[in-house]
Design a protein around this motif. Structure first.
Motif, PDB file in Angstrom:
ATOM      1  N   GLY A   1       0.780  -1.237   0.000  1.00  0.00           N
ATOM      2  CA  GLY A   1       0.000   0.000   0.000  1.00  0.00           C
ATOM      3  C   GLY A   1       0.811   1.286   0.000  1.00  0.00           C
ATOM      4  N   ILE A   2       2.077   1.232  -0.439  1.00  0.00           N
ATOM      5  CA  ILE A   2       2.868   2.475  -0.538  1.00  0.00           C
ATOM      6  C   ILE A   2       2.579   3.121  -1.888  1.00  0.00           C
ATOM      7  CG2 ILE A   2       5.184   3.482  -0.557  1.00  0.00           C
ATOM      8  CD1 ILE A   2       6.093   1.060   1.123  1.00  0.00           C
ATOM      9  N   LYS A   3       2.073   4.354  -1.837  1.00  0.00           N
ATOM     10  CA  LYS A   3       1.638   5.011  -3.080  1.00  0.00           C
ATOM     11  C   LYS A   3       2.692   6.012  -3.572  1.00  0.00           C
ATOM     12  CE  LYS A   3      -3.180   4.104  -2.527  1.00  0.00           C
ATOM     13  NZ  LYS A   3      -3.743   4.173  -1.176  1.00  0.00           N
ATOM     14  N   ASN A   4       2.654   6.298  -4.857  1.00  0.00           N
ATOM     15  CA  ASN A   4       3.509   7.288  -5.538  1.00  0.00           C
ATOM     16  C   ASN A   4       5.010   6.977  -5.399  1.00  0.00           C
ATOM     17  OD1 ASN A   4       1.055   8.677  -5.924  1.00  0.00           O
ATOM     18  ND2 ASN A   4       1.329   9.720  -3.971  1.00  0.00           N
ATOM     19  N   GLY A   5       5.340   5.748  -5.068  1.00  0.00           N
ATOM     20  CA  GLY A   5       6.750   5.362  -4.969  1.00  0.00           C
ATOM     21  C   GLY A   5       7.506   6.041  -3.845  1.00  0.00           C
ATOM     22  N   LYS A   6       6.787   6.522  -2.817  1.00  0.00           N
ATOM     23  CA  LYS A   6       7.469   7.238  -1.714  1.00  0.00           C
ATOM     24  C   LYS A   6       7.070   6.660  -0.365  1.00  0.00           C
ATOM     25  CE  LYS A   6       8.175  11.748  -3.786  1.00  0.00           C
ATOM     26  NZ  LYS A   6       7.148  12.542  -4.434  1.00  0.00           N
ATOM     27  N   TYR A   7       8.070   6.484   0.517  1.00  0.00           N
ATOM     28  CA  TYR A   7       7.812   6.049   1.886  1.00  0.00           C
ATOM     29  C   TYR A   7       8.687   6.909   2.794  1.00  0.00           C
ATOM     30  CZ  TYR A   7       7.001   2.985   5.887  1.00  0.00           C
ATOM     31  OH  TYR A   7       6.622   2.489   7.103  1.00  0.00           O
ATOM     32  N   ASN A   8       8.069   7.709   3.667  1.00  0.00           N
ATOM     33  CA  ASN A   8       8.827   8.734   4.397  1.00  0.00           C
ATOM     34  C   ASN A   8       9.274   8.325   5.797  1.00  0.00           C
ATOM     35  OD1 ASN A   8       8.599  10.514   2.219  1.00  0.00           O
ATOM     36  ND2 ASN A   8       6.540  11.117   2.882  1.00  0.00           N
ATOM     37  N   GLN A   9       8.672   7.256   6.338  1.00  0.00           N
ATOM     38  CA  GLN A   9       9.053   6.901   7.701  1.00  0.00           C
ATOM     39  C   GLN A   9      10.376   6.119   7.748  1.00  0.00           C
ATOM     40  OE1 GLN A   9       5.277   5.134   9.101  1.00  0.00           O
ATOM     41  NE2 GLN A   9       4.504   6.825   7.885  1.00  0.00           N
ATOM     42  N   ASN A  10      10.986   6.120   8.929  1.00  0.00           N
ATOM     43  CA  ASN A  10      12.293   5.467   9.071  1.00  0.00           C
ATOM     44  C   ASN A  10      12.177   3.950   9.114  1.00  0.00           C
ATOM     45  OD1 ASN A  10      13.790   7.839   9.101  1.00  0.00           O
ATOM     46  ND2 ASN A  10      13.457   8.117  11.300  1.00  0.00           N
ATOM     47  N   GLU A  11      11.091   3.472   9.675  1.00  0.00           N
ATOM     48  CA  GLU A  11      10.954   2.028   9.824  1.00  0.00           C
ATOM     49  C   GLU A  11       9.739   1.518   9.061  1.00  0.00           C
ATOM     50  OE1 GLU A  11      10.816   1.810  14.096  1.00  0.00           O
ATOM     51  OE2 GLU A  11      12.912   1.158  14.176  1.00  0.00           O
ATOM     52  N   PHE A  12       9.830   0.243   8.703  1.00  0.00           N
ATOM     53  CA  PHE A  12       8.684  -0.380   8.033  1.00  0.00           C
ATOM     54  C   PHE A  12       8.458  -1.764   8.630  1.00  0.00           C
ATOM     55  CE2 PHE A  12       7.312  -3.497   4.863  1.00  0.00           C
ATOM     56  CZ  PHE A  12       6.053  -3.023   4.585  1.00  0.00           C
ATOM     57  N   TYR A  13       7.208  -2.036   8.999  1.00  0.00           N
ATOM     58  CA  TYR A  13       6.843  -3.374   9.458  1.00  0.00           C
ATOM     59  C   TYR A  13       5.697  -3.898   8.604  1.00  0.00           C
ATOM     60  CZ  TYR A  13       9.799  -2.283  13.394  1.00  0.00           C
ATOM     61  OH  TYR A  13      10.886  -1.954  14.148  1.00  0.00           O
ATOM     62  N   CYS A  14       5.867  -5.109   8.089  1.00  0.00           N
ATOM     63  CA  CYS A  14       4.833  -5.692   7.213  1.00  0.00           C
ATOM     64  C   CYS A  14       3.604  -6.072   8.046  1.00  0.00           C
ATOM     65  CB  CYS A  14       5.403  -6.899   6.471  1.00  0.00           C
ATOM     66  SG  CYS A  14       5.610  -8.359   7.501  1.00  0.00           S
ATOM     67  N   SER A  15       2.521  -6.403   7.378  1.00  0.00           N
ATOM     68  CA  SER A  15       1.262  -6.657   8.101  1.00  0.00           C
ATOM     69  C   SER A  15       1.354  -7.884   9.018  1.00  0.00           C
ATOM     70  CB  SER A  15       0.117  -6.825   7.101  1.00  0.00           C
ATOM     71  OG  SER A  15       0.408  -7.893   6.241  1.00  0.00           O
ATOM     72  N   LYS A  16       2.294  -8.796   8.699  1.00  0.00           N
ATOM     73  CA  LYS A  16       2.471  -9.971   9.564  1.00  0.00           C
ATOM     74  C   LYS A  16       3.180  -9.603  10.865  1.00  0.00           C
ATOM     75  CE  LYS A  16       4.099 -12.887   6.305  1.00  0.00           C
ATOM     76  NZ  LYS A  16       4.773 -14.076   5.772  1.00  0.00           N
ATOM     77  N   CYS A  17       4.063  -8.608  10.792  1.00  0.00           N
ATOM     78  CA  CYS A  17       4.906  -8.257  11.948  1.00  0.00           C
ATOM     79  C   CYS A  17       4.356  -7.084  12.760  1.00  0.00           C
ATOM     80  CB  CYS A  17       6.314  -7.910  11.473  1.00  0.00           C
ATOM     81  SG  CYS A  17       7.120  -9.275  10.639  1.00  0.00           S
ATOM     82  N   GLN A  18       3.360  -6.384  12.240  1.00  0.00           N
ATOM     83  CA  GLN A  18       2.826  -5.207  12.945  1.00  0.00           C
ATOM     84  C   GLN A  18       2.167  -5.568  14.277  1.00  0.00           C
ATOM     85  OE1 GLN A  18       0.307  -3.103  10.166  1.00  0.00           O
ATOM     86  NE2 GLN A  18       2.108  -2.338   9.062  1.00  0.00           N
TER      87      GLN A  18
END
Ligand SMILES: [Zn+2]
Ligand SMILES: [Zn+2]
Length: 250
Positions: free
Chosen positions: A233-250
């Motif tokens: 669900g990341i739109k426009n090819g941009k992700y601004n936060q420092n960390e990312f957790y997938c839906s399994k790990c959230q």
């Protein structure tokens, strides 16, 4: 000492290049047999673009056949083992891609002119693969090639330029992408119309697909798996936060 061939023929035969499919190999065998029995001359075989028969006849007659290490074509010196772009003979088709396996010449006895030939191992492009495997379109890169076990003789002057074929990891490490740099990770079986070693490929993301270097991926900071931007669900090819957790790990 390196033996070199100078390809001096004009470019007029370039538009006649047409790659043969392996399915037609039985027909080609019959044609070769007929032409050999009728004792066609080198000139007739050249006109018919019957390169395989031409090589056979050349080998049978002393002084007509010669092999080389390099060839100068379109101002470039190419060696056995080099990868090249080949004119497909159709302005709407992409150029063919292959690797030079052999460089040879056949002398036309009456004029003593050299017919310059190369034996080529063919690679298939994405556009050709997805005709029979449309579902693979998402993970195949535009710069990806598939090695085949199909080889064929071509007229040397149908070669347009040299190109590079890297491994997938070498390709992913490139800083700049050029149109003549390709990569290969899979074999393509032309008869069965399927991949030869698909099991060797690692799958990624929730959609479970091999990596496509053309697409954007993000790594989960917990499970370390890679995901397509679109699939998380990341739109426009941009992700601004420092960390990312997938839906399994959230
Ligand atoms: Zn995905
Ligand atoms: Zn995760």
């Amino acid at each position: 000492m390196i033996k070199s061939l100078q390809c001096s023929q004009g470019a007029d035969y370039r538009r006649f290049m047409k790659r043969q499919s392996p399915e037609s190999s039985a027909t080609i065998k019959k044609q070769i047999h007929k032409r050999l029995q009728k004792r066609w001359t080198i000139r007739e075989l050249y006109k018919e673009k019957s390169w395989k028969t031409l090589v056979k006849v050349g080998l049978q007659t002393k002084g007509l056949y010669e092999e080389y290490d390099t060839i100068k074509v379109q101002g470039q010196v190419l060696s056995v083992g080099d990868s090249v772009l080949i004119n497909s003979g159709d302005q709407y088709d992409e150029d063919y891609v292959g690797t030079i396996k052999q460089i040879l010449s056949i002398k036309e006895p009456t004029t003593a002119k050299l017919i310059c030939l190369c034996r080529i191992q063919w690679y298939m492009r994405k556009s050709e693969i997805i005709k029979s495997q449309p579902k693979c379109s998402e993970w195949i890169s535009e710069q990806e090639l598939f090695i085949t076990n199909h080889q064929e003789y071509i007229l040397a002057q149908s070669i347009i330029a040299s190109c590079k074929i890297l491994s997938c990891s070498e390709y992913q490490e490139l800083d700049e992408i050029e149109s003549t740099i390709y990569f290969n990770r899979l074999e393509w079986d032309l008869q069965k119309k399927q991949f030869g070693n698909m099991d060797a490929l690692q799958q990624f993301c929730f959609c479970f697909q091999p990596v496509n270097p053309d697409r954007q991926y993000i790594q989960c900071d917990s499970c370390k798996n890679w995901y397509h931007f679109e699939c998380v669900g990341i739109k426009n090819g941009k992700y601004n936060q420092n960390e990312f957790y997938c839906s399994k790990c959230q």
